[in-house]
Motif scaffolding. Sequence first.
Motif, PDB file in Angstrom:
ATOM      1  N   LEU A 189      -6.194  -2.043  -2.774  1.00  0.00           N
ATOM      2  CA  LEU A 189      -7.173  -1.714  -1.735  1.00  0.00           C
ATOM      3  C   LEU A 189      -7.155  -2.666  -0.532  1.00  0.00           C
ATOM      4  O   LEU A 189      -7.103  -2.202   0.611  1.00  0.00           O
ATOM      5  CB  LEU A 189      -8.580  -1.640  -2.334  1.00  0.00           C
ATOM      6  CG  LEU A 189      -9.050  -0.210  -2.641  1.00  0.00           C
ATOM      7  CD1 LEU A 189     -10.437  -0.218  -3.260  1.00  0.00           C
ATOM      8  CD2 LEU A 189      -9.028   0.658  -1.393  1.00  0.00           C
ATOM      9  N   PRO A 190      -7.166  -3.988  -0.745  1.00  0.00           N
ATOM     10  CA  PRO A 190      -7.153  -4.884   0.423  1.00  0.00           C
ATOM     11  C   PRO A 190      -5.929  -4.675   1.314  1.00  0.00           C
ATOM     12  O   PRO A 190      -6.047  -4.617   2.538  1.00  0.00           O
ATOM     13  CB  PRO A 190      -7.134  -6.285  -0.198  1.00  0.00           C
ATOM     14  CG  PRO A 190      -7.682  -6.102  -1.558  1.00  0.00           C
ATOM     15  CD  PRO A 190      -7.271  -4.741  -1.993  1.00  0.00           C
ATOM     16  N   THR A 191      -4.745  -4.525   0.689  1.00  0.00           N
ATOM     17  CA  THR A 191      -3.528  -4.304   1.473  1.00  0.00           C
ATOM     18  C   THR A 191      -3.609  -2.977   2.212  1.00  0.00           C
ATOM     19  O   THR A 191      -3.157  -2.842   3.350  1.00  0.00           O
ATOM     20  CB  THR A 191      -2.288  -4.280   0.558  1.00  0.00           C
ATOM     21  OG1 THR A 191      -2.530  -5.133  -0.539  1.00  0.00           O
ATOM     22  CG2 THR A 191      -1.065  -4.731   1.295  1.00  0.00           C
ATOM     23  N   TRP A 192      -4.192  -1.991   1.532  1.00  0.00           N
ATOM     24  CA  TRP A 192      -4.304  -0.670   2.130  1.00  0.00           C
ATOM     25  C   TRP A 192      -5.192  -0.734   3.376  1.00  0.00           C
ATOM     26  O   TRP A 192      -4.903  -0.110   4.393  1.00  0.00           O
ATOM     27  CB  TRP A 192      -4.882   0.305   1.100  1.00  0.00           C
ATOM     28  CG  TRP A 192      -4.988   1.703   1.594  1.00  0.00           C
ATOM     29  CD1 TRP A 192      -3.975   2.610   1.725  1.00  0.00           C
ATOM     30  CD2 TRP A 192      -6.176   2.356   2.053  1.00  0.00           C
ATOM     31  NE1 TRP A 192      -4.456   3.776   2.246  1.00  0.00           N
ATOM     32  CE2 TRP A 192      -5.812   3.653   2.448  1.00  0.00           C
ATOM     33  CE3 TRP A 192      -7.512   1.974   2.161  1.00  0.00           C
ATOM     34  CZ2 TRP A 192      -6.718   4.564   2.948  1.00  0.00           C
ATOM     35  CZ3 TRP A 192      -8.425   2.881   2.658  1.00  0.00           C
ATOM     36  CH2 TRP A 192      -8.024   4.164   3.047  1.00  0.00           C
ATOM     37  N   VAL A 193      -6.268  -1.494   3.301  1.00  0.00           N
ATOM     38  CA  VAL A 193      -7.144  -1.650   4.464  1.00  0.00           C
ATOM     39  C   VAL A 193      -6.373  -2.271   5.627  1.00  0.00           C
ATOM     40  O   VAL A 193      -6.513  -1.860   6.778  1.00  0.00           O
ATOM     41  CB  VAL A 193      -8.390  -2.503   4.108  1.00  0.00           C
ATOM     42  CG1 VAL A 193      -9.215  -2.788   5.353  1.00  0.00           C
ATOM     43  CG2 VAL A 193      -9.240  -1.792   3.076  1.00  0.00           C
ATOM     44  N   ASN A 194      -5.504  -3.234   5.322  1.00  0.00           N
ATOM     45  CA  ASN A 194      -4.687  -3.826   6.384  1.00  0.00           C
ATOM     46  C   ASN A 194      -3.745  -2.807   7.001  1.00  0.00           C
ATOM     47  O   ASN A 194      -3.456  -2.863   8.192  1.00  0.00           O
ATOM     48  CB  ASN A 194      -3.871  -5.003   5.840  1.00  0.00           C
ATOM     49  CG  ASN A 194      -4.756  -6.212   5.623  1.00  0.00           C
ATOM     50  OD1 ASN A 194      -5.821  -6.322   6.218  1.00  0.00           O
ATOM     51  ND2 ASN A 194      -4.336  -7.109   4.753  1.00  0.00           N
ATOM     52  N   THR A 195      -3.250  -1.873   6.162  1.00  0.00           N
ATOM     53  CA  THR A 195      -2.396  -0.819   6.700  1.00  0.00           C
ATOM     54  C   THR A 195      -3.164  -0.007   7.741  1.00  0.00           C
ATOM     55  O   THR A 195      -2.597   0.439   8.743  1.00  0.00           O
ATOM     56  CB  THR A 195      -1.909   0.101   5.562  1.00  0.00           C
ATOM     57  OG1 THR A 195      -1.356  -0.711   4.540  1.00  0.00           O
ATOM     58  CG2 THR A 195      -0.865   1.071   6.052  1.00  0.00           C
ATOM     59  N   ALA A 196      -4.464   0.164   7.510  1.00  0.00           N
ATOM     60  CA  ALA A 196      -5.288   0.891   8.476  1.00  0.00           C
ATOM     61  C   ALA A 196      -5.249   0.193   9.829  1.00  0.00           C
ATOM     62  O   ALA A 196      -5.094   0.846  10.872  1.00  0.00           O
ATOM     63  CB  ALA A 196      -6.720   0.996   7.964  1.00  0.00           C
ATOM     64  N   ALA A 197      -5.340  -1.138   9.823  1.00  0.00           N
ATOM     65  CA  ALA A 197      -5.270  -1.884  11.081  1.00  0.00           C
ATOM     66  C   ALA A 197      -3.903  -1.685  11.736  1.00  0.00           C
ATOM     67  O   ALA A 197      -3.796  -1.557  12.965  1.00  0.00           O
ATOM     68  CB  ALA A 197      -5.530  -3.365  10.837  1.00  0.00           C
ATOM     69  N   GLU A 198      -2.846  -1.656  10.899  1.00  0.00           N
ATOM     70  CA  GLU A 198      -1.501  -1.403  11.433  1.00  0.00           C
ATOM     71  C   GLU A 198      -1.445  -0.052  12.137  1.00  0.00           C
ATOM     72  O   GLU A 198      -0.788   0.102  13.171  1.00  0.00           O
ATOM     73  CB  GLU A 198      -0.461  -1.427  10.306  1.00  0.00           C
ATOM     74  CG  GLU A 198      -0.192  -2.803   9.722  1.00  0.00           C
ATOM     75  CD  GLU A 198       0.237  -3.801  10.794  1.00  0.00           C
ATOM     76  OE1 GLU A 198       1.097  -3.443  11.619  1.00  0.00           O
ATOM     77  OE2 GLU A 198      -0.324  -4.912  10.810  1.00  0.00           O
ATOM     78  N   MET A 199      -2.111   0.941  11.558  1.00  0.00           N
ATOM     79  CA  MET A 199      -2.094   2.285  12.142  1.00  0.00           C
ATOM     80  C   MET A 199      -2.808   2.304  13.492  1.00  0.00           C
ATOM     81  O   MET A 199      -2.366   2.964  14.427  1.00  0.00           O
ATOM     82  CB  MET A 199      -2.780   3.284  11.195  1.00  0.00           C
ATOM     83  CG  MET A 199      -1.955   3.629   9.978  1.00  0.00           C
ATOM     84  SD  MET A 199      -0.351   4.264  10.479  1.00  0.00           S
ATOM     85  CE  MET A 199       0.668   3.178   9.550  1.00  0.00           C
ATOM     86  N   VAL A 200      -3.914   1.581  13.605  1.00  0.00           N
ATOM     87  CA  VAL A 200      -4.621   1.514  14.885  1.00  0.00           C
ATOM     88  C   VAL A 200      -3.686   0.923  15.934  1.00  0.00           C
ATOM     89  O   VAL A 200      -3.576   1.420  17.051  1.00  0.00           O
ATOM     90  CB  VAL A 200      -5.908   0.670  14.769  1.00  0.00           C
ATOM     91  CG1 VAL A 200      -6.545   0.495  16.138  1.00  0.00           C
ATOM     92  CG2 VAL A 200      -6.881   1.330  13.810  1.00  0.00           C
TER      93      VAL A 200
END
Lengths: 220, 256, 221
Positions: C149-160
């Motif tokens: 989950l934490p890494t996945w949340v960071n992926t969200a920032a990458e997408m932005v």
Amino acid sequence: MGYTLNFSAVWRSFDQLLWGLLLSLELAIGAILIGAVIGLVTAFGLISKSGWARRPAALYVTVIRNLPILVLILFSYFALPQMGVRLGKIESFVATLAIYSGAYLAEVFRAGLLSIPNGLKEAGLAIGLTPMQIRTSIVIPLMFRNVLPSLSSTLISLFKDTSLAAAIAVPELTFEARKINVETFRVVETWIVASCLYVATCTVLAALMRMVERRLVISR
Amino acid sequence: MTKNLLEIQALRKRYGSVEVLKGVDCTMQQGEVISIIGSSGSGKTTMLRCINMLEDFQGGRILIDGEPIGYEERNGVRVRKSEKEIARQRALTGMAFQQFNLFPHMTAASNVMLGLIKVKKMARDEARSVAEKWLERVGLGQRADHYPGQLSGGQQQRVAIARAIAMNPRLMLFDEVTSALDPELVGEVLQVIKDLAADGMSMLLVTHEMRFAFEVSSRVIFMNQGVIGEEGDPKVMFLKPQTERLAEFLKTSSFA
Amino acid sequence: MNEFLAFLDQVWLARFVILRGLGLTVSISLLAIALGSVLGVLVGLALTYGNRPLRFVVRAYTDFIRGTPVLVLVLASFYILSTIGIELNAFQAGVFALAVFCSSHVGEIVRGALQAIPPGQTEAAKAIGLTFSQTFTSVLWPQALRQMLPTWVNTAAEMVKASTLLSVIGVAELLLRTQEIISRNFMSLEFYFLAGLLYFAINYAIERFGKYVERKVSVPS
């Protein structure tokens, strides 16, 4: 669908793509060399006991990590001249990518520096080395060996990020591909070839870095 | 009266609110071999580390050949000397560590050469021949170009001793140098130390090897709760301990 | 001071343009994350539990995507899809490219998380008689989820951050809107700075959220 593949037009312009690829590589290597220096200084700031060194370093890392690189690139090239900082396309791009990578490398180096056992620094002190000599002869060389795998993935992602130089018309691989795309209309072929060049170069870079790692690996 | 090689006066050291050295006094002459024994937490390693300024200390003085180590009085205020000056003073003593602390990215010879080149400003060739001489002395002439990872624990410790001794220190400090070794490797390291003692090297050893301390030392210091509990000739110390504490300590230690 | 007031004036004039751009940036990111994560979980499962040919194909897919710059994915998707007769507008083509990019990342995260679970867990589940799908849904997946989950949340920032690349194919998200505004008032320094500030705010919020999630999901010990 009705689209038949025909690579001949792309082959005719293949030279252009290769020159673009070479420029991409140069941009990435230039950026990582400067970025490594910035990252190293910042990393020492991050692990410093003094807040005067630590806070600016942490601010730099946080700000850069949370900004899209494209915004940084456009800002440097289009907005900085308004402040009197005028750089050529390539200089501006390399400087931006270096500052960008510096923030990521700072965190990589910080972890690497923290992984050096304290006993080694003490052994250096015990034979009369100054703290600066210990940094240059023991801590930094060991840190670089420890972080080589991360350094290698940073180099590869920087190489991919050089594609963004196309946004300010630096004639690197993506820019050339787009030009060929527009000139020949061999859309599918152009992008397949361009992607393959990127993928192949990434693979080669990864293999080269693994070779370096193996040469420098410390047997324990 | 001979001039003291090492003089420790009322040494005090605190970690936060815990006082680990509560006023240690001790002198040492050129050529002496002194073993420091005592249970863990008695302050023996801390004392050794203070002599090399690996630990700061809050009270008292340490003098080597009459020169105060680490601190000086400036306008009546006690200030820490500059890092450069401390580095020079550290080179007066050599130190061998429990965990060897060899630099893993350098060969045995390079480990020995580093201090010679950077601190003694020796030319590379000269440093190399000094390194080879000392590696020869600890029985590792053939291993000069091996990396620490390719050597056994005992060999690594011998390289570490060569690294320290090559700097030609006035005094060698040994901090539990055999504690991290497999039992079968202890002997080769102790032999190297014995040879150095026979050469007249002044040495201060923190050790758990009571038999060795008994054999090699000219004097033994028993540390207890941050002060010197008892000191004297090893024969007296080990065979006729004067204090209850030492007698108890010897009973629980491996000396037999 | 006057310059700053002039800037504020321009911001006020452009407020709806900026907000629309911001809205589009958020929509692009959310869509890319949602689609990319669904696809990515499938990719991760295939990489972990697939048979040899499937693993090979999916591995080739992720390696190829990860070796290609996102901008090239965006451009290729934009130009190629319409050429071969798949009619997508720039927005759809861009979201598709980002989702593909996201899937390769999520796929690796899922694989890593599943493979990090000690084999003893599967054995223990077998020993009490659970089938593989029962084992997966009640033993393996919940553990993997916590870890990723934490890494996945960071992926969200990458997408932005990656959503800015859609400006290159003419999707009027925040960055392109900013460029449009600048082309009218020539205040490049001020408006790039404003855009940077907005992106920073979004990503910093995501980063803090990631740290919060990391604390929340860690198993009590």
